[in-house]
Write a protein that holds these residues in place. Structure first.
Motif, PDB file in Angstrom:
ATOM      1  N   ASP A 113      14.536  14.365  13.869  1.00  0.00           N
ATOM      2  CA  ASP A 113      13.149  13.868  13.920  1.00  0.00           C
ATOM      3  C   ASP A 113      13.092  12.604  14.758  1.00  0.00           C
ATOM      4  OD1 ASP A 113      12.570  15.911  12.225  1.00  0.00           O
ATOM      5  OD2 ASP A 113      12.489  14.687  10.417  1.00  0.00           O
ATOM      6  N   MET A 114      14.140  11.785  14.605  1.00  0.00           N
ATOM      7  CA  MET A 114      14.181  10.535  15.356  1.00  0.00           C
ATOM      8  C   MET A 114      14.299  10.857  16.852  1.00  0.00           C
ATOM      9  SD  MET A 114      15.821   7.144  13.966  1.00  0.00           S
ATOM     10  CE  MET A 114      17.361   7.742  13.482  1.00  0.00           C
ATOM     11  N   ALA A 115      15.182  11.811  17.169  1.00  0.00           N
ATOM     12  CA  ALA A 115      15.382  12.184  18.575  1.00  0.00           C
ATOM     13  C   ALA A 115      14.094  12.773  19.146  1.00  0.00           C
ATOM     14  CB  ALA A 115      16.526  13.187  18.679  1.00  0.00           C
ATOM     15  N   GLN A 116      13.406  13.632  18.358  1.00  0.00           N
ATOM     16  CA  GLN A 116      12.166  14.254  18.840  1.00  0.00           C
ATOM     17  C   GLN A 116      11.089  13.203  19.072  1.00  0.00           C
ATOM     18  OE1 GLN A 116      12.287  17.712  19.435  1.00  0.00           O
ATOM     19  NE2 GLN A 116      10.524  17.086  20.674  1.00  0.00           N
ATOM     20  N   ALA A 117      11.030  12.221  18.160  1.00  0.00           N
ATOM     21  CA  ALA A 117      10.016  11.151  18.311  1.00  0.00           C
ATOM     22  C   ALA A 117      10.276  10.342  19.583  1.00  0.00           C
ATOM     23  CB  ALA A 117      10.012  10.260  17.075  1.00  0.00           C
TER      24      ALA A 117
ATOM     25  N   ARG B 113       8.879  14.525   6.170  1.00  0.00           N
ATOM     26  CA  ARG B 113       9.418  14.472   7.540  1.00  0.00           C
ATOM     27  C   ARG B 113       8.284  14.253   8.529  1.00  0.00           C
ATOM     28  NH1 ARG B 113      14.259  18.746   8.577  1.00  0.00           N
ATOM     29  NH2 ARG B 113      14.231  17.650  10.566  1.00  0.00           N
ATOM     30  N   GLN B 114       7.135  14.911   8.281  1.00  0.00           N
ATOM     31  CA  GLN B 114       5.994  14.742   9.189  1.00  0.00           C
ATOM     32  C   GLN B 114       5.503  13.289   9.139  1.00  0.00           C
ATOM     33  OE1 GLN B 114       4.882  16.745  11.471  1.00  0.00           O
ATOM     34  NE2 GLN B 114       3.293  15.263  12.070  1.00  0.00           N
ATOM     35  N   ARG B 115       5.417  12.738   7.912  1.00  0.00           N
ATOM     36  CA  ARG B 115       4.958  11.355   7.742  1.00  0.00           C
ATOM     37  C   ARG B 115       5.921  10.400   8.451  1.00  0.00           C
ATOM     38  NH1 ARG B 115       5.795   8.234   3.015  1.00  0.00           N
ATOM     39  NH2 ARG B 115       6.417  10.095   1.885  1.00  0.00           N
ATOM     40  N   ALA B 116       7.219  10.681   8.292  1.00  0.00           N
ATOM     41  CA  ALA B 116       8.224   9.807   8.910  1.00  0.00           C
ATOM     42  C   ALA B 116       8.124   9.883  10.430  1.00  0.00           C
ATOM     43  CB  ALA B 116       9.613  10.230   8.468  1.00  0.00           C
TER      44      ALA B 116
ATOM     45  N   SER C  99       0.840  -1.202   0.000  1.00  0.00           N
ATOM     46  CA  SER C  99       0.000   0.000   0.000  1.00  0.00           C
ATOM     47  C   SER C  99       0.876   1.254   0.000  1.00  0.00           C
ATOM     48  CB  SER C  99      -0.902   0.012   1.214  1.00  0.00           C
ATOM     49  OG  SER C  99      -0.100   0.082   2.371  1.00  0.00           O
ATOM     50  N   ASN C 100       2.123   1.096   0.339  1.00  0.00           N
ATOM     51  CA  ASN C 100       3.010   2.260   0.474  1.00  0.00           C
ATOM     52  C   ASN C 100       4.046   2.277  -0.636  1.00  0.00           C
ATOM     53  OD1 ASN C 100       3.649   4.514   1.874  1.00  0.00           O
ATOM     54  ND2 ASN C 100       4.954   3.497   3.370  1.00  0.00           N
ATOM     55  N   GLU C 101       4.099   1.229  -1.393  1.00  0.00           N
ATOM     56  CA  GLU C 101       5.159   1.088  -2.384  1.00  0.00           C
ATOM     57  C   GLU C 101       5.128   2.248  -3.379  1.00  0.00           C
ATOM     58  OE1 GLU C 101       6.472  -2.147  -5.631  1.00  0.00           O
ATOM     59  OE2 GLU C 101       5.624  -2.871  -3.766  1.00  0.00           O
ATOM     60  N   GLY C 102       6.260   2.754  -3.680  1.00  0.00           N
ATOM     61  CA  GLY C 102       6.324   3.823  -4.659  1.00  0.00           C
ATOM     62  C   GLY C 102       6.129   5.196  -4.046  1.00  0.00           C
ATOM     63  N   GLN C 103       5.825   5.236  -2.722  1.00  0.00           N
ATOM     64  CA  GLN C 103       5.649   6.536  -2.092  1.00  0.00           C
ATOM     65  C   GLN C 103       7.034   7.023  -1.674  1.00  0.00           C
ATOM     66  OE1 GLN C 103       2.784   6.262   0.991  1.00  0.00           O
ATOM     67  NE2 GLN C 103       2.549   8.453   1.167  1.00  0.00           N
ATOM     68  N   ASP C 104       7.668   7.732  -2.553  1.00  0.00           N
ATOM     69  CA  ASP C 104       9.057   8.114  -2.302  1.00  0.00           C
ATOM     70  C   ASP C 104       9.176   9.094  -1.143  1.00  0.00           C
ATOM     71  OD1 ASP C 104       9.514   6.639  -4.483  1.00  0.00           O
ATOM     72  OD2 ASP C 104      10.300   8.247  -5.733  1.00  0.00           O
ATOM     73  N   TYR C 105      10.245   8.944  -0.409  1.00  0.00           N
ATOM     74  CA  TYR C 105      10.584   9.920   0.620  1.00  0.00           C
ATOM     75  C   TYR C 105      11.436  10.975  -0.078  1.00  0.00           C
ATOM     76  CZ  TYR C 105      12.338  11.752   5.058  1.00  0.00           C
ATOM     77  OH  TYR C 105      12.650  12.557   6.126  1.00  0.00           O
ATOM     78  N   LEU C 106      10.921  12.195  -0.135  1.00  0.00           N
ATOM     79  CA  LEU C 106      11.626  13.230  -0.903  1.00  0.00           C
ATOM     80  C   LEU C 106      12.283  14.288  -0.022  1.00  0.00           C
ATOM     81  CD1 LEU C 106       9.087  13.662  -3.822  1.00  0.00           C
ATOM     82  CD2 LEU C 106      11.367  12.692  -3.974  1.00  0.00           C
ATOM     83  N   PHE C 107      12.387  13.994   1.270  1.00  0.00           N
ATOM     84  CA  PHE C 107      13.098  14.881   2.194  1.00  0.00           C
ATOM     85  C   PHE C 107      12.414  16.234   2.383  1.00  0.00           C
ATOM     86  CE2 PHE C 107      16.053  11.853   0.442  1.00  0.00           C
ATOM     87  CZ  PHE C 107      16.717  11.382   1.556  1.00  0.00           C
ATOM     88  N   THR C 108      11.128  16.319   2.024  1.00  0.00           N
ATOM     89  CA  THR C 108      10.401  17.584   2.215  1.00  0.00           C
ATOM     90  C   THR C 108       9.786  17.603   3.618  1.00  0.00           C
ATOM     91  OG1 THR C 108       8.380  16.586   1.448  1.00  0.00           O
ATOM     92  CG2 THR C 108       9.734  17.640  -0.229  1.00  0.00           C
ATOM     93  N   ASP C 109       9.177  18.744   4.000  1.00  0.00           N
ATOM     94  CA  ASP C 109       8.554  18.831   5.329  1.00  0.00           C
ATOM     95  C   ASP C 109       7.428  17.816   5.476  1.00  0.00           C
ATOM     96  OD1 ASP C 109      10.316  20.750   5.940  1.00  0.00           O
ATOM     97  OD2 ASP C 109       8.947  22.442   5.651  1.00  0.00           O
ATOM     98  N   THR C 110       6.672  17.595   4.389  1.00  0.00           N
ATOM     99  CA  THR C 110       5.570  16.627   4.457  1.00  0.00           C
ATOM    100  C   THR C 110       6.120  15.229   4.708  1.00  0.00           C
ATOM    101  OG1 THR C 110       4.649  17.945   2.690  1.00  0.00           O
ATOM    102  CG2 THR C 110       3.479  15.909   3.212  1.00  0.00           C
TER     103      THR C 110
END
Ligand SMILES: C[S@@+](CC[C@H](N)C(=O)[O-])C[C@H]1O[C@@H](n2cnc3c(N)ncnc32)[C@H](O)[C@@H]1O
Length: 413
Positions: free
Chosen positions: A364-368, A323-326, A310-321
């Protein structure tokens, strides 16, 4: 594969994707020097930069190529580091750097020698900098054994950075990458890999040629046969991409498989290999500064190459969106990984375990970790760590006994 030679004599044109590559290279080397020269007690730093596909050092309009970028950065960054150190009462660092610039094209090397000369003069005038520059004019794979001898003769056994900006995808063997990472402590390789050109020559209807090409990239016949049953061309391509990624990922302990998407559609991977997790993290973080052009297949939390259809092909493009998803995925992923260790793990071990599995920014990892009510970060003295920026590798990440109901991952229907 058709190989279009660079026209260095007439002045080569700097392509869009190369500009992006140079941007990443600049930022990375500058961080590299800052991080490796941050110890107050340090007074000497020895390192080697090998540019295996160096080119002539300059493009049309005077834009610098990778060798001049390295030299410019060396001059600027080392000066800045020493000014900063002196201002804060630390000893100056004596920098000793070896550069090996290799290119198969003789014209490129002759032009490069002229382009490098003013930089060598500037280095010679500095009391805190000793730069030794060597030139080679061979196929990189043929040059590599001599490069090793050269490094051994100068007792350079660590802090070795290889920039392997091959045109195409077949001029550097996987075994050479493995050899670099196992021979030199703190070694790193930045490999340009023209993924799109590999796909251009792959055909589902020619299994013999397909197996031969993929074998070169470490994919065995059985794996190729398994994916031949995949229905759509897109899925078939994604499956090959994943197999090739994974094959290169096995070349070293820490690998960032990110892609640069060119506006005109050509796709390049800029693979960063390291044998230390910190190097992987620094490279990954700086890709966030260059959002919009990189992407990679897979998830954005941890286990990025665990395929979820269901997530395949949803590239991580390093944008703010992204980062929020991650960040949202990390909410579920971090406690899960901690539970795989038991109920506690040092931050250092956690990072070593997951840094290959995520494109997430380290902040982001540290904040999570800090925000998650199911986790607690404890300092060496046992106190509660309250800010993400304060987290140290010696801290401990603890899974609280009573996991909050709200944070359980949603059940699949
Ligand atoms: C993409 S260009 C290098 C650009 C350069 N790194 C820069 O950033 O300015 C690739 C270079 O690799 C050289 N080359 C091609 N095949 C090679 C090989 N097998 N070994 C070494 N150099 C090679 C070409 O002559 C060309 O100059």
């Amino acid at each position: 594969m058709v190989h279009v030679p660079y026209k260095w004599v007439d002045g080569a044109v700097l392509g869009e994707h190369s500009k992006k590559k140079h941007q990443v290279l600049r930022r990375y080397i500058s961080e590299y020097l800052n991080i490796r020269c941050s110890m107050p007690q340090q007074s000497r730093f020895r390192f080697a930069i090998i540019d295996g596909f160096a080119g002539a050092g300059a493009y049309q309009g005077g834009e610098p190529g990778s060798p001049l970028i390295f030299l410019e950065l060396l001059l600027e960054q080392t000066q800045e580091i020493n000014v900063r150190r002196t201002a804060s009462g630390m000893a100056e660092i004596q920098f000793e750097c070896l550069f090996i610039f290799n290119d198969l094209n003789r014209d490129a090397i002759e032009i490069l020698k002229q382009n490098v000369s003013p930089f060598q003069n500037r280095c010679n005038q500095r009391h805190d900098l000793s730069a030794k520059i060597s030139f080679m004019n061979e196929e990189f794979e043929t040059a590599y054994p001599n490069i090793k001898k050269h490094l051994a003769a100068l007792k350079l056994t660590r802090n070795v950075f290889f920039n392997l900006d091959q045109c195409g995808n077949s001029w550097v063997s996987r075994s050479t990458i493995v050899d670099i990472l196992t021979t030199y402590q703190s070694s790193e390789v930045l490999l340009n890999f023209a993924a799109q050109s590999m796909f251009t020559y792959l055909s589902r209807n020619n299994p013999v040629a397909l197996k031969k090409t993929l074998k070169q990239h470490g994919v065995d016949e059985q794996q190729v046969e398994e994916i031949s049953r995949v229905a759509s061309k897109r899925e078939w391509r994604a499956a090959i991409e994943k197999l090739v990624f994974e094959s290169y990922r096995r070349c070293g302990p820490y690998v960032s498989p990110f892609a640069i998407n060119n506006p005109d559609g050509w796709l390049y991977w800029l693979l960063h290999f390291a044998n230390e997790p910190k190097a992987r993290q620094v490279y990954n973080d700086l890709l966030h500064e260059n959002s919009g052009v990189q992407g990679h297949y897979g998830r954005s939390g941890l286990n990025m190459l665990t395929y979820d259809p269901s997530n395949e092909g949803q590239d991580y493009l390093f944008t703010d969106t992204d980062r929020q998803r991650a960040y949202e995925e990390l909410f579920y992923d971090i406690p899960r990984v901690v539970s795989e260790f038991g109920d506690a793990v040092s931050i250092g071990d956690f990072i070593r375990g997951v840094s290959n599995e995520t494109p997430s920014h380290s902040m982001d990892m540290a904040q999570a970790m800090i925000d998650n009510p199911d986790l607690s970060v404890r300092t060496e003295n046992g106190g509660e760590r309250r800010s993400a920026s304060g987290i140290r590798s010696t801290d401990t990440l603890i899974l609280k006994p009573q996991r909050s109901f709200l944070l359980m991952p949603p059940l699949k229907q």
